[in-house]
Design an enzyme around this catalytic site. Structure first.
Site, short mmCIF file in Angstrom:
data_model
loop_
_atom_site.label_atom_id
_atom_site.label_comp_id
_atom_site.label_asym_id
_atom_site.label_seq_id
_atom_site.Cartn_x
_atom_site.Cartn_y
_atom_site.Cartn_z
N THR A 22 0.82 -1.21 0.00
CA THR A 22 0.00 0.00 0.00
C THR A 22 0.87 1.27 0.00
O THR A 22 1.53 1.56 -0.99
CB THR A 22 -1.05 -0.06 1.14
OG1 THR A 22 -1.91 1.04 1.07
CG2 THR A 22 -0.48 -0.24 2.51
N ASP A 66 -10.81 -4.63 -2.55
CA ASP A 66 -10.02 -3.49 -2.08
C ASP A 66 -10.44 -2.22 -2.81
O ASP A 66 -10.57 -2.22 -4.03
CB ASP A 66 -8.54 -3.78 -2.33
CG ASP A 66 -7.61 -2.75 -1.73
OD1 ASP A 66 -8.09 -1.80 -1.07
OD2 ASP A 66 -6.38 -2.90 -1.91
N HIS A 79 -8.09 -5.72 1.34
CA HIS A 79 -6.82 -5.01 1.32
C HIS A 79 -5.80 -5.67 2.25
O HIS A 79 -6.08 -5.92 3.42
CB HIS A 79 -7.08 -3.56 1.76
CG HIS A 79 -5.89 -2.67 1.73
ND1 HIS A 79 -5.30 -2.26 0.57
CD2 HIS A 79 -5.19 -2.10 2.73
CE1 HIS A 79 -4.28 -1.46 0.86
NE2 HIS A 79 -4.19 -1.36 2.16
#
Length: 319
Positions: A162, A263, A295
């Site tokens: 991320t 996600d 996610h």
């Protein structure tokens, strides 16, 4: 007795992640607890230790060394930037300790997990600066025994999840742009970008138009980099913004991108992958979508079938 949260005056907050009080203190509501390194993890056999990269600014790292087959074995190196929206988590947290033990063990790689400064105490671009400084320190270091004795700098990878994947992308552009080169002529062999954090002022692909201004990515960026030139269309968060460096300059020969079907950032990973392919970049990029997953699922639930498949794919990439 009144609780801490009711007696202190709130300055600003980023629900549900954290809150900043007017006295400057920060209360984080998410993120796993810190754990010490281990001489030999009982589940994986991986040893870990912490090192100081810089005292000012404060940058450190946790190294992960898998069980060696021979005393002088050389291993690929993975420089890893943890996720957490630039404001949560740590290279020293339980979740990343467990996850990187597994990566180091399965992939037989030496992992260097970077502990960079977090917002809001250190607003962006501090994390980018720390990530770049650490990359240069690692490739120039001649004093860290694990790196010198067991690191193969001809198989040198970077990556993250991320926001950490975003930091890795930034480093690729710096290396590939022709201005900044890593010490000792070290080249990046590939980049692992898991659920990369990118965004822009306009929705893309299947992202809903309604509520785009209130999206979590938008709120995070405003919070961690309130003075960003261009706001959400700053090239650091929007790699296709006007004036952003060309993706054809990404400084490695291969990139592996993961997205998850459930996600919010799923379409951004696809968008980024397509943009890299169209940029004229002379490398191989692969996108793997894991349907039905949330996610960063592989960090929270590394024991599942999908997580094990993802870890196996990462291991085959880091060769």
């Amino acid at each position: 007795m009144a609780s801490l949260t009711t007696t202190k005056e709130i300055d600003r907050e980023l629900p549900p992640l954290l809150r900043v009080y007017k006295d400057g203190s920060v209360e984080r509501f998410l993120g796993s607890s810190y754990v010490p390194p281990s001489e030999q993890d009982p589940d994986t056999g991986v040893s870990s230790k912490d090192i100081v990269i810089s005292e000012n600014p404060k940058i450190s790292a946790r190294l992960f060394l898998p069980k060696l087959e021979e005393q002088h074995q050389k291993l690929p190196i993975l420089v890893y930037y943890h996720g957490g929206a630039f404001c949560l988590e740590s290279a020293f947290s339980f979740l990343h300790q467990r996850y990187l033990n597994i990566i180091a063990s399965h992939a037989k790689v030496l992992v260097v997990s970077i502990e960079y400064r977090l917002a809001p105490e250190h607003p962006l671009p501090a994390a980018y600066e720390d990530g770049w400084y650490a990359l240069n320190w690692i490739t120039s270091s001649k004093s860290e025994p694990w790196l010198m004795n067991h690191g193969d700098f001809n198989r040198f990878y970077i990556g993250g999840d991320t926001s950490g994947a975003n930091i890795a992308h930034y480093a690729l552009l710096r290396v590939g742009g022709g201005v900044d080169q890593l010490p000792n002529k070290v080249k990046i062999s590939g980049a692992l970008l898991a659920f990369p954090l990118f965004w822009s002022s306009k929705p893309i692909l299947n992202e809903p138009v309604e509520g785009h201004e209130e999206s979590s990515a938008m709120q995070v960026w405003k919070f961690v980099y309130p003075d960003a030139p261009g706001g959400i269309d700053n090239p650091l968060i929007n790699p296709l913004a006007a004036g952003a460096p060309s993706l054809k300059d990404l400084g490695c020969p291969k990139i592996l991108i993961f997205v998850a079907g459930k996600d919010e950032l799923r379409d951004r990973g696809v968008w980024y992958c397509d943009a890299v392919k169209k940029s004229g970049w002379n490398g191989d990029v692969e996108l793997i979508e894991v349907e039905g997953e949330e996610h960063c699922f592989q960090i929270y639930h590394p024991e599942t079938h999908n997580s094990k498949n993802m870890i196996s794919r990462i291991a085959s990439f880091l060769v």
